[in-house]
Design a protein around this motif. Structure first.
Motif, short mmCIF file in Angstrom:
data_model
loop_
_atom_site.label_atom_id
_atom_site.label_comp_id
_atom_site.label_asym_id
_atom_site.label_seq_id
_atom_site.Cartn_x
_atom_site.Cartn_y
_atom_site.Cartn_z
N GLN A 45 43.97 39.10 43.47
CA GLN A 45 44.45 40.33 42.70
C GLN A 45 45.78 40.25 42.16
O GLN A 45 46.21 41.17 41.26
CB GLN A 45 44.38 41.31 43.98
N ASP A 46 46.45 38.93 42.46
CA ASP A 46 47.72 38.91 41.82
C ASP A 46 47.70 38.08 40.51
O ASP A 46 48.78 37.77 39.84
CB ASP A 46 48.60 38.05 42.82
N THR A 48 48.18 37.89 37.25
CA THR A 48 48.76 38.38 36.04
C THR A 48 48.55 37.31 35.20
O THR A 48 48.22 36.02 35.54
CB THR A 48 50.21 38.66 36.45
N PRO A 49 48.42 37.57 33.69
CA PRO A 49 47.93 36.73 32.92
C PRO A 49 48.99 35.35 32.91
O PRO A 49 48.63 34.24 32.70
CB PRO A 49 48.22 37.32 31.36
N TRP B 400 37.78 44.34 38.69
CA TRP B 400 39.04 45.08 39.23
C TRP B 400 40.17 45.32 38.11
O TRP B 400 40.36 44.40 37.36
CB TRP B 400 39.66 44.57 40.41
N THR B 408 38.00 49.50 44.99
CA THR B 408 39.33 48.79 45.22
C THR B 408 39.62 48.64 47.00
O THR B 408 39.00 49.40 47.69
CB THR B 408 40.58 49.42 44.36
N PRO B 429 52.54 44.55 37.78
CA PRO B 429 51.55 43.83 37.07
C PRO B 429 50.02 43.93 37.81
O PRO B 429 49.21 43.44 37.31
CB PRO B 429 52.07 42.32 37.48
N VAL B 430 49.94 44.77 39.12
CA VAL B 430 48.88 44.90 39.69
C VAL B 430 48.71 46.37 39.90
O VAL B 430 47.88 46.80 40.75
CB VAL B 430 48.91 44.13 40.94
N ASP B 432 46.64 49.73 39.70
CA ASP B 432 45.39 49.92 39.87
C ASP B 432 44.58 50.49 38.79
O ASP B 432 43.36 50.19 38.84
CB ASP B 432 45.28 50.65 41.44
#
Lengths: 320, 511
Positions: A45-46, A48-49, B400, B408, B429-430, B432
């Motif tokens: 989930q981390d 980032t592009p 997601w 989630t 950056p994450v 939701d």
């Protein structure tokens, strides 16, 4: 041909090599076709592009597939199987202990299953069509029809949870003695014995019975030899070649078929390693596992044919 | 099965539950004097062949419990309300309204290699998480640090970029274990209660008691073994058969079975982890506020708790703050199941046709059941949900935060602030649900940095209200995750995270 055995070996080595290459291509392409890549799998989930592109660069995932495969082959030919993406250790270093674990499990199972199955097959053949024969057939078919994960859980329920005789988690400690090993492996080995015993048993029985139908057995019977002597001295040696074949193939399928059993008992062998590696898109490790599995199969197949030629003088001679 | 083997940091959760749970009854834990000796076995999920003893890489329950066994953090949490307690830092104090924090280190603390733990080691260990190439789960915490200075061998002074009263609590995060200065090859040298004797990634950790552990009256058992039991049934059988004494993250569906066992003390761990559904605010159809409201009223949260968590969960109000948290905004009206209202809202929204909900076992074992239950609830309001099951592989990359409506999961974090910031602040950056709200961001700033405690609390309430009314997340419940503890053990304190907030090893003893 002057050396039929030698030419057989060379032929087999060649076809084995081709199989290996095909398998490695299939595994490589197959893994590449899965959704997501190693960078995504590692970051989760981390992802980032920016982190993704950095990690892809680091892992060399930006190169075209063909180039990556070529680099892998070039490395493999020099004995360098690459670095595992996930653990950042050489693949071989990760693989060897797991391969050893799988071999210990598979060979222990084979050491019990094969003599048992061949013995039962002989008994069944000796008592053809009797109640005993049918019982042996029925029970072994019954065992083989239960999927490994189910029989594994049934064994855990009875012998681990209820009776507490054996652990349900087959995890080996560093200080483990031989007895600890035996204790931990008891249930997984039993599960594997269940699923392999029927094939070998039935093939042994059939092989002996088909030999029993031949003229020289009739001759032996007419001579008045005891059935026991006929089976063990006359039929068995001639039935040995198919039995050896199936034994080798059984060991091979045990080696590659332990995946489910390993998962059920949390036993850390090759199967679990490969499943983890696929989940992680750890391509070098998946590749190495795939090649290792196919190598095992090719080698045991080869051994099966080689041994059956060796024990059967007729196959040793070139055909007229 | 194979997918559950590698747990993403957030999946990690997931598995964390409630504050109503009480640790072992006092009769077992406090009434006796701790006894030394014995070999403790813990079984927990999330182990992987790729695991390493580098704290920056910790991202699973297995590695978190391992961390709590061999490493020490500056601050620790304990009990069902996650109270702060000293770790390597004996005490701490703030200056300049929460901008500067001073931590006094335990003077007697030693590493497993015999070297004393000093300020330099602590500074190295913290800043290592923001070093080039770090993908640490604690990066966000340390990024908020402007500078760290040593004030003698046993005191550090941390200056933050902005005031934050949650800072000490966030230092309890499981990946912030302290290692000797300059460590680049991680062999498990820490200052924790047990030291590594054998570690096989994805399989097992074996440890023995560290005699120079800096805490007194702790670490009673001789050895601690942590078994990798990624398979849910393997964990159940491990506690059933007594092969393990503590087993974390058990399946809620096994609760009745385990409650019937005389050899197991079943505990329910409280926590801020949760599973939920994301409605993406930046795209159709959920850029429509009425439709979002319709969905929020179309889920029966009570029924959800009963069926998905076997009754062992706390009600969620579409914010990541559980009702037992200190910061919980009780004055925000609890959203209730109201099919008629949902039907009206749905009609008013102008949306028609089925809505696709994408889910995957990547977000938890019960994820598909949860989505299907939501579908049933919504159908009674005339809203048609189409559940689409996606493979766990690639879920976080492809579904997601990308598809309009999806499942989630968030693991428990040391503070409510951290989870709100990570999941819903504009710059995260994450993020939701593509939730970007300047008022919410401002409220979070005040909630963590205002000098007055009451002001901070009010701001947190405001943030929760904004999220509850305008947010895109549906958070129906917070699970109280079951864990099994053998009746042979005493001293176990149920925490907000698995295995006694990862520190059961130093607390328990055999009776």
């Amino acid at each position: 041909m002057r050396h039929p055995l030698l030419s057989f070996v060379i032929q087999r080595a060649g076809s084995g090599l081709i199989s290996l290459v095909v398998v490695s291509v299939l595994v490589f392409v197959g893994t590449a076709m899965l959704p997501g890549d190693a960078a995504q799998a590692i970051l989760g989930q981390d992802a980032t592009p920016q982190a993704l592109s950095e990690l892809r660069q680091e892992l060399g995932l930006n190169d075209p597939l063909f180039l990556r495969y070529w680099n892998w082959v070039a490395g493999a030919l020099q004995g360098d199987m690459g670095m595992s993406f996930s653990s950042k250790r050489p693949v071989v270093e990760v693989l060897i202990p797991r391969l050893t674990n799988s071999m210990i499990l598979a060979l222990s199972a084979a050491a019990i299953a094969l003599p048992l199955a061949i013995g039962l097959g002989i008994i069944a053949a000796l008592n053809r069509e009797s109640l005993l024969d049918r019982m042996i057939s029925m029970v072994s078919m019954w065992l083989v029809s239960i999927p490994a994960f189910l029989s594994g859980y049934i064994l855990i329920n009875i012998f681990s949870t209820r009776l507490g005789w054996f652990p349900g988690l087959a995890i080996i400690r560093s200080s483990a003695t031989l007895a600890d090993w035996a204790n931990a492996l008891a249930l997984p080995v039993a599960t594997l014995v269940f699923i392999t015993i029927a094939h070998t048993m039935r093939l042994t029985r059939t092989a002996i019975l088909s030999v029993m139908a031949s003229d020289y057995i009739l001759m032996a019977e007419i001579k008045g030899l005891s059935p026991r002597r006929i089976v063990l001295k006359h039929a068995l040696p001639n039935a040995l070649s198919p039995i050896l074949s199936i034994s080798m193939l059984t060991i091979a399928s045990l080696m590659v078929g332990v995946v489910v059993v390993e998962a059920v008992f949390s036993y850390t062998g090759m199967g679990k390693l490969m499943v983890d590696a696929v989940a992680y898109r750890d391509l070098p490790l998946v590749q190495a596992c795939g090649v290792c599995f196919s190598l095992v199969f090719i080698l045991f197949n080869f051994a099966a044919d080689f041994l059956s030629i060796l024990v059967n003088p007729r196959l040793r001679e070139p055909k007229a | 099965m194979s997918h559950s083997m590698k747990f993403k940091r957030r999946t990690f959760l997931g598995a964390v539950g409630a504050a109503t749970a009480i640790g072992l009854a006092p009769r077992t834990s406090f009434a006796q004097v701790p006894k030394s000796g014995g070999d403790l076995v813990v079984a927990i999920n999330g182990a992987s062949t790729g695991d390493s003893l580098d704290p920056r890489t910790f991202n699973s329950p297995f590695m978190a419990v391992l961390g709590g066994t061999i490493y020490s953090t500056l601050v620790e949490t304990t009990g069902p309300r996650a109270e702060l307690q000293p770790g390597l830092a004996l005490d701490w104090e703030e200056a300049q309204d929460g901008l500067v924090w001073t931590f006094n280190l335990a003077p007697n603390a030693k590493f497993h290699n015999g070297k004393p733990v000093t300020s330099a080691d602590v500074i190295y260990s913290l800043m290592y998480h923001v070093a080039e190439g770090s993908r640490s789960t604690s990066r966000a915490i340390i990024k908020a640090v402007d500078k760290v200075e040593a004030d003698g061998d046993h005191r550090i002074v941390v200056t933050l970029k902005a005031p934050n009263f949650y800072f000490p609590a966030s230092l309890s995060n499981f990946s912030l274990g302290i290692v000797p200065e300059g460590t680049t090859e991680f062999t498990g040298i820490g200052s924790g209660p047990y030291r590594v004797t054998n570690f096989v990634p994805g399989e097992i950790l074996e440890t023995e008691r560290f005699d120079d552990y800096f805490k007194t009256g702790k670490a009673h058992v001789n050895t601690v073994t942590i078994l990798a039991a990624n398979d849910p049934s393997a964990r159940i059988s491990a506690i059933q058969s007594g092969q393990a004494h503590i087993v974390g993250n058990l399946d809620a569906r096994a609760v009745p079975l385990l409650q019937a066992l005389p050899t197991v003390n079943l505990q329910f761990q409280s926590g801020t982890g949760f599973g939920g559904f994301n409605m993406m605010l930046d795209r159709a159809p959920f850029d429509n506020a009425l439709l979002r409201q319709a969905m929020k009223h179309a889920i029966d949260r009570e029924d959800f708790i009963q069926r998905i968590y076997g009754g062992h969960a706390r009600l969620g109000n579409d914010t990541p703050v559980p009702p037992d948290a200190v910061e919980y905004a009780a004055d925000v009206v609890q959203i209730a199941y109201d099919p008629d209202r949902a039907r009206d809202l749905f009609k008013q929204s102008g949306h028609s046709g089925p809505i696709v909900l994408q889910t995957s076992s990547a977000t938890g074992a019960a994820a598909v059941d949860a989505a299907t239950l939501f579908k049933e609830h919504a159908s009674r309001a005339g809203i048609e949900i189409e559940v689409k099951r996606e493979p766990a592989d690639g879920y976080w990359g492809n579904i997601w935060a990308q598809s309009p409506f999806h499942a989630t999961v968030w693991g428990a974090r040391p503070t409510v602030d951290l989870i709100m910031t990570l999941a819903y602040s504009s710059s995260s950056p994450v993020n939701d649900t593509a939730f970007k709200d300047p008022d919410f961001d401002a409220a979070l700033q005040v909630a963590r940095g205002a000098p007055d405690a009451e002001e901070r609390l009010q701001a947190s309430h405001l943030a929760q209200r904004i999220l509850n009314e305008n947010g895109g997340a549906i958070i129906p419940a917070f699970q109280n995750t079951p864990e099994g503890v053998s009746t042979q053990l005493a001293g176990y304190v149920t925490g907000t995270q698995a295995v006694g907030s990862f520190r059961a090893a130093e607390n328990v003893w055999f009776v």
